[in-house]
Design an enzyme around this catalytic site. Structure first.
Site, PDB file in Angstrom:
ATOM      1  N   ASN A 271     119.062-100.810 140.992  1.00  0.00           N
ATOM      2  CA  ASN A 271     118.823-100.422 139.601  1.00  0.00           C
ATOM      3  C   ASN A 271     120.118-100.207 138.836  1.00  0.00           C
ATOM      4  OD1 ASN A 271     115.984-100.474 139.830  1.00  0.00           O
ATOM      5  ND2 ASN A 271     115.995 -98.436 140.759  1.00  0.00           N
TER       6      ASN A 271
ATOM      7  N   HIS B 191     122.570 -98.103 139.220  1.00  0.00           N
ATOM      8  CA  HIS B 191     123.114 -96.753 139.063  1.00  0.00           C
ATOM      9  C   HIS B 191     123.313 -96.158 140.453  1.00  0.00           C
ATOM     10  CE1 HIS B 191     118.698 -95.136 138.613  1.00  0.00           C
ATOM     11  NE2 HIS B 191     118.970 -95.511 139.833  1.00  0.00           N
TER      12      HIS B 191
ATOM     13  N   CYS C  27     124.300 -91.907 136.779  1.00  0.00           N
ATOM     14  CA  CYS C  27     125.748 -92.072 136.875  1.00  0.00           C
ATOM     15  C   CYS C  27     126.047 -93.528 137.189  1.00  0.00           C
ATOM     16  CB  CYS C  27     126.297 -91.144 137.948  1.00  0.00           C
ATOM     17  SG  CYS C  27     128.047 -91.358 138.297  1.00  0.00           S
TER      18      CYS C  27
END
Length: 433
Positions: free
Chosen positions: A332, A334, A369
């Site tokens: 994904n 991240h 993040c």
């Protein structure tokens, strides 16, 4: 006469003096000439042996021509010539055909035994291919894991990151086994159409005992509703041999649009896909409703943001730059939620890590993040007078960007090593009425 001679090959004939022409009789072991057929009496049984000329002497213009025998041709050459082709010797070799059929059956039996493989020892892996299976009326997914040598730490027990990876793996395999796996990472076909992905917002983990190298753990997982737009997933980890409960975990998941990176409500199409798999049960871990404290540089006692150690204060400050690597990202795009656990524990004082073990953890994920982020890990110790205290210790954690945006808030509890475990649940909860 020829018939008589031929018959003598199979049936012994006793010679009589009256049946032999005196003109062609030779006493002893001689020969009897019967017009081109020579009879040689057997030395042992008295039977006759017949020798027939291959052909009569040819004549040319009435004159007999003497034919010299072919050099090198003997009676043994004639005997070694192949037998004539008959119906009997044209039949297939049945022994070879039987051997081929036997080989086929043995190969089929070997393949069947591999598919129907069962352990011969109790400590062998029950799920040899690591696929897992659906149990308990199709609502619980079960998968076994063997603790590898590279998954243990200095204490010779599995690390908390290893346990978290097992939880994540079973969650993905549950979706796949239930037929809900689309093109995404644990996303249903309806979610893939709308560019939606699952993200975790809260995680609670209680570790009663850490498995060691060679242990086989059994992980059970199931899902339930959480509010209007959330889903709760629970896990129960136990020793596959003894049934002892090792770890309990509960989490809350919501949907996020992977293009806009914003949270989304659950569409009705997706709700229809996942609701048949919901179990109506209580969380396997009692929810900790205590508010997680926000830390900053003034309240945190241990700040890891660099490789240097700052002294001159009553409490030491640790600093390290935490920058996600390419390998820290998942599909994904991240940082995987398991990576945050290791970064949070980076700022835990070494004295606690050496004398205590993590027994409980509560995490709240605030934002995602990316690869280019630079993080700080902050820790505040509470419930202890000094690091040498052998009682339980509680720590507050914060993982944030260098500019101050929060990524994860957390709280951990530590117990002295070799202490007795918390209260535990012995089996998967039954679905509530």
């Amino acid at each position: 006469m020829v018939a008589t001679a031929a018959t003598s090959l199979f049936f012994p004939i006793t010679s009589s003096p009256d049946s032999i022409d005196p003109k062609n009789k030779k006493l002893g072991n001689g020969y009897t000439n019967l017009g081109g057929i020579k009879l040689k009496p057997s030395a042992s049984s008295g039977s006759l042996q017949v020798k027939a000329n291959a052909q009569a002497p040819p004549k040319i213009n009435g004159t007999a021509v003497v034919m010299t025998p072919v050099e090198g041709f003997t009676s043994e050459d004639a005997a070694s010539s192949p037998p004539p082709r008959t119906f009997i010797n044209q039949l297939p070799d049945w022994s070879m055909l039987l051997a081929a059929i036997t080989t086929i059956f043995l190969a089929a039996e070997k393949q069947w035994m591999m598919l129907d493989w069962k352990p011969r020892r109790h400590d062998m892996l029950i799920d040899p291919f690591g696929i897992g299976r659906i149990v308990q009326d199709g609502l619980v997914f079960r998968q076994n894991f063997s603790i590898r040598s590279y998954e243990i730490g200095a204490d010779r027990t599995a690390s908390i990151e290893t346990l978290m990876n097992h939880l994540q793996e079973t969650a993905i395999n549950h979706c796949k086994s239930a037929g809900l796996q689309g093109d995404g990472f644990g996303a249903t076909p309806g979610m893939c159409k709308k560019n939606l992905i699952w993200v975790v917002t809260r995680m609670q983990v209680v570790v009663d005992r850490y498995p060691t190298w060679g242990d086989v753990v059994q992980v059970d997982t199931w899902v339930s509703a959480s509010g209007k737009n959330g889903m709760r997933r629970d896990w129960l980890v136990s020793n596959s041999k003894t049934g002892e409960t090792l770890t309990r975990a509960s989490s809350v998941w919501v949907m996020m649009n992977k293009l806009t990176r914003r949270l989304s409500k659950i569409p009705e199409e997706v709700r229809g896909e996942i609701e048949p798999h919901f179990m109506n049960s209580d969380p396997v871990v009692a929810e900790d409703n205590r508010k997680l404290v926000k830390l900053d540089d003034s309240t945190a006692q241990y700040v890891r943001k660099g490789l240097t150690v700052t002294t001159g204060c009553p409490i030491s400050f640790f600093s390290i730059v935490v920058a996600p690597r390419w390998n820290d990202l998942d599909v994904n795009q991240h940082v995987n939620n398991v990576k945050y656990v290791g970064w949070i524990l980076e700022s835990t004082p070494l004295g606690i890590v050496e004398s205590h073990e993590l027994c409980s953890m509560t995490l709240e994920y605030r934002r995602e993040c990316g690869r280019d982020s630079v993080l700080q890990s902050l820790t505040a110790v509470s419930g202890v007078g000094n690091l040498g205290n052998m009682g339980e210790i509680e720590c507050q954690h914060l993982l944030q960007l260098e500019e101050g945006s929060e990524i994860v808030r957390g709280r951990t509890q530590w117990r002295p090593k070799n202490a007795k475990s918390f209260g535990k649940m012995d089996q998967v909860p039954a679905q509530s009425a």
